[in-house]
Design a protein around this motif. Structure first.
Motif, PDB file in Angstrom:
ATOM      1  N   GLU A 111       0.817  -1.209   0.000  1.00 33.33           N
ATOM      2  CA  GLU A 111       0.000   0.000   0.000  1.00 33.33           C
ATOM      3  C   GLU A 111       0.854   1.265   0.000  1.00 33.33           C
ATOM      4  N   TRP A 112       1.935   1.254   0.773  1.00 34.57           N
ATOM      5  CA  TRP A 112       2.735   2.474   0.901  1.00 34.57           C
ATOM      6  C   TRP A 112       3.515   2.806  -0.367  1.00 34.57           C
ATOM      7  N   GLN A 113       3.607   1.840  -1.276  1.00 31.24           N
ATOM      8  CA  GLN A 113       4.267   2.123  -2.550  1.00 31.24           C
ATOM      9  C   GLN A 113       3.312   2.750  -3.563  1.00 31.24           C
ATOM     10  N   GLU A 155      -1.590  -6.247  -4.333  1.00 30.68           N
ATOM     11  CA  GLU A 155      -1.695  -6.825  -5.674  1.00 30.68           C
ATOM     12  C   GLU A 155      -3.144  -6.982  -6.132  1.00 30.68           C
ATOM     13  N   ALA A 156      -4.022  -7.481  -5.256  1.00 26.41           N
ATOM     14  CA  ALA A 156      -5.422  -7.671  -5.643  1.00 26.41           C
ATOM     15  C   ALA A 156      -6.077  -6.339  -5.992  1.00 26.41           C
ATOM     16  N   HIS A 157      -5.759  -5.311  -5.220  1.00 26.82           N
ATOM     17  CA  HIS A 157      -6.300  -3.979  -5.503  1.00 26.82           C
ATOM     18  C   HIS A 157      -5.811  -3.460  -6.854  1.00 26.82           C
ATOM     19  N   LEU A 158      -4.550  -3.696  -7.154  1.00 31.09           N
ATOM     20  CA  LEU A 158      -4.003  -3.274  -8.441  1.00 31.09           C
ATOM     21  C   LEU A 158      -4.704  -3.994  -9.593  1.00 31.09           C
ATOM     22  N   GLN A 159      -4.956  -5.270  -9.418  1.00 33.17           N
ATOM     23  CA  GLN A 159      -5.637  -6.039 -10.458  1.00 33.17           C
ATOM     24  C   GLN A 159      -7.055  -5.512 -10.685  1.00 33.17           C
ATOM     25  N   ASP A 160      -7.757  -5.212  -9.594  1.00 32.47           N
ATOM     26  CA  ASP A 160      -9.115  -4.681  -9.712  1.00 32.47           C
ATOM     27  C   ASP A 160      -9.116  -3.323 -10.415  1.00 32.47           C
ATOM     28  N   THR A 161      -8.151  -2.465 -10.055  1.00 28.63           N
ATOM     29  CA  THR A 161      -8.054  -1.146 -10.681  1.00 28.63           C
ATOM     30  C   THR A 161      -7.786  -1.274 -12.174  1.00 28.63           C
ATOM     31  N   ALA A 162      -6.894  -2.191 -12.533  1.00 32.40           N
ATOM     32  CA  ALA A 162      -6.578  -2.398 -13.947  1.00 32.40           C
ATOM     33  C   ALA A 162      -7.784  -2.908 -14.716  1.00 32.40           C
ATOM     34  N   ASP A 163      -8.555  -3.819 -14.111  1.00 31.48           N
ATOM     35  CA  ASP A 163      -9.738  -4.357 -14.787  1.00 31.48           C
ATOM     36  C   ASP A 163     -10.752  -3.259 -15.104  1.00 31.48           C
ATOM     37  N   VAL A 164     -10.838  -2.280 -14.223  1.00 35.08           N
ATOM     38  CA  VAL A 164     -11.806  -1.198 -14.409  1.00 35.08           C
ATOM     39  C   VAL A 164     -11.311  -0.164 -15.418  1.00 35.08           C
ATOM     40  N   LEU A 165     -10.037   0.211 -15.323  1.00 31.68           N
ATOM     41  CA  LEU A 165      -9.528   1.343 -16.114  1.00 31.68           C
ATOM     42  C   LEU A 165      -8.943   0.939 -17.471  1.00 31.68           C
ATOM     43  N   VAL A 166      -8.199  -0.148 -17.509  1.00 31.18           N
ATOM     44  CA  VAL A 166      -7.500  -0.532 -18.746  1.00 31.18           C
ATOM     45  C   VAL A 166      -7.495  -2.050 -18.889  1.00 31.18           C
ATOM     46  N   SER A 167      -8.655  -2.618 -18.961  1.00 33.25           N
ATOM     47  CA  SER A 167      -8.780  -4.068 -19.011  1.00 33.25           C
ATOM     48  C   SER A 167      -7.972  -4.659 -20.163  1.00 33.25           C
TER      49      SER A 167
END
Length: 390
Positions: free
Chosen positions: A216-218, A248-260
């Motif tokens: 998270e802090w990164q 990592e899971a949060h990053l994957q979710d963000t990617a699916d929404v913004l740039v699938s």
């Protein structure tokens, strides 16, 4: 006159080669340095996950099973304790002139307590300060207070603290550790692995690469949020993540929404494979979320990328940003999506990057300033000095 017996050093760490990670690399460099200086070394560590590969060094490796999370990582308080509690009894049975403890501070506690019982010194290898890292995470305040007390106890009990950088040393000093007990030894990467020489990955589209821990802090999501703006000019560019972490899971979710479909997660890979992906990347991504108490961090992924000659895009401020800017290693951007996107576009077009920032100059900088073998030798000397004094 009889020859002096070699000093016996026990290194206690939950991560060690052949596992992949900055801590494992750093500890191997320390142990290699100790062995080169004539010490008799034993490493108390964990049984590596399946598929990690073989590693048979000349020194003694004492391995023990440990609880791992779903990703095979020793991360979380239950996992830490599954290593720390057996390690306490393993340390009581180990003969040593000096013991080295790697974070987390829970491991430091068992090293400190066993050292007190056996009246032998220990050295704490401060790669970072865990209390500061917790300030960037959503954890109860009582956890932060307890961790601060634990970390302070360990740091003050250590005969010496070796810090990877001046900023980390400053954070250690805040725990009322005498300055003459703190030694900065530097940090870096294996320059025989992270080099421009070697295989380069093959990818269908141009990409940026992020390697290592995702916490998270990164705040690595800033790159995913910037990617749609970058793709307005370079529609095929992608991001490839290698590593693992709590975010990592949060990053994957963000990617699916913004740039699938444009962000790929490749998991943990061996250093040599990571280097292949770095060599072929348009740029390497590194971030530290500002105002989380961690602006002093100098992520080793900066050195890994520059060692391969690949430009670094750093999102954030503080010491990491200064290294990138002053060392001519790439572009330091503010921690906002627009600034990061502009930096990524600049690297792709090579329009605004200073002409002095050549692949060769980055490689030379790492060789001169960020050799892990060199820092390992300095750390080894500091450990042996404690053993000799005692």
């Amino acid at each position: 006159m009889a020859a002096q017996k070699p000093l016996k050093v026990v290194v206690t760490t939950r991560l060690f080669t052949p596992e992949v990670g900055a801590a494992a690399f750093r500890l191997k460099a320390l142990v290699d340095g100790l062995a080169a200086l004539g010490a008799e070394v034993q490493v108390i560590t964990t049984t590596p996950p399946k598929g990690s590969g073989l590693f048979k060094p000349a020194y003694t490796l004492s391995r023990w099973p440990v609880l791992r999370d779903a990703g095979g990582n020793v991360r979380g308080y239950i996992q830490y304790l599954s290593f720390d509690i057996p390690a306490f009894f393993r340390l009581l049975a180990a003969k040593a002139d000096v013991v080295v403890s790697e974070p987390p501070p829970t491991t430091g506690v068992v090293v400190a307590l066993s050292s007190m019982l056996l009246r032998r010194p220990f050295v704490y290898y401060a790669a970072d300060v865990w209390t500061e890292a917790l300030s960037a995470m959503e954890v109860p305040s009582i956890v932060k207070k307890v961790m601060g007390a634990v970390e302070g106890f360990v740091l003050r009990r250590a005969a010496a603290v070796i810090a990877v950088s001046e900023p980390v040393a400053e954070q250690v000093a805040k725990f009322r550790v005498p300055l003459d007990r703190i030694q900065v030894v530097g940090n870096g990467v294996d320059t025989s692995v992270f080099t421009p020489l070697g295989l380069a990955a093959s990818a269908e589209h141009p990409y940026f690469v992020y390697t290592g821990t995702m916490s998270e802090w990164q705040g690595a999501e800033i790159f995913i949020r910037a990617l749609p703006m970058v793709r307005e000019k370079f529609p095929e560019v992608e991001i490839r993540f290698f590593g693992q972490g709590t975010d990592e899971a949060h990053l994957q979710d963000t990617a699916d929404v913004l740039v699938s479909g444009s962000v790929h997660f490749g998991g943990v890979v061996p250093p040599a494979e990571a280097a292949e992906w770095i060599r072929a990347a348009a740029g390497a991504l590194v971030s530290i979320k500002p105002e989380q108490g961690y602006d002093f961090a100098k992520p080793t992924k900066i050195y890994a990328a520059a060692g391969c000659g690949t430009p670094v895009i750093f999102a954030g401020r503080g010491d990491g940003a200064a290294i990138v800017a002053e060392g001519g290693l790439g572009v330091a951007a503010s921690y906002d999506a627009r600034s990061v996107a502009e930096a990524m576009i600049a690297v792709l077009t090579d329009a605004t990057v200073d002409g002095s920032q050549t692949r060769e100059s980055r490689i030379r900088w790492v060789a001169a300033n960020a050799s892990l073998a060199a820092s390992g030798r300095v750390a080894a000397a500091a450990v042996l000095n404690v053993g000799k004094v005692e």
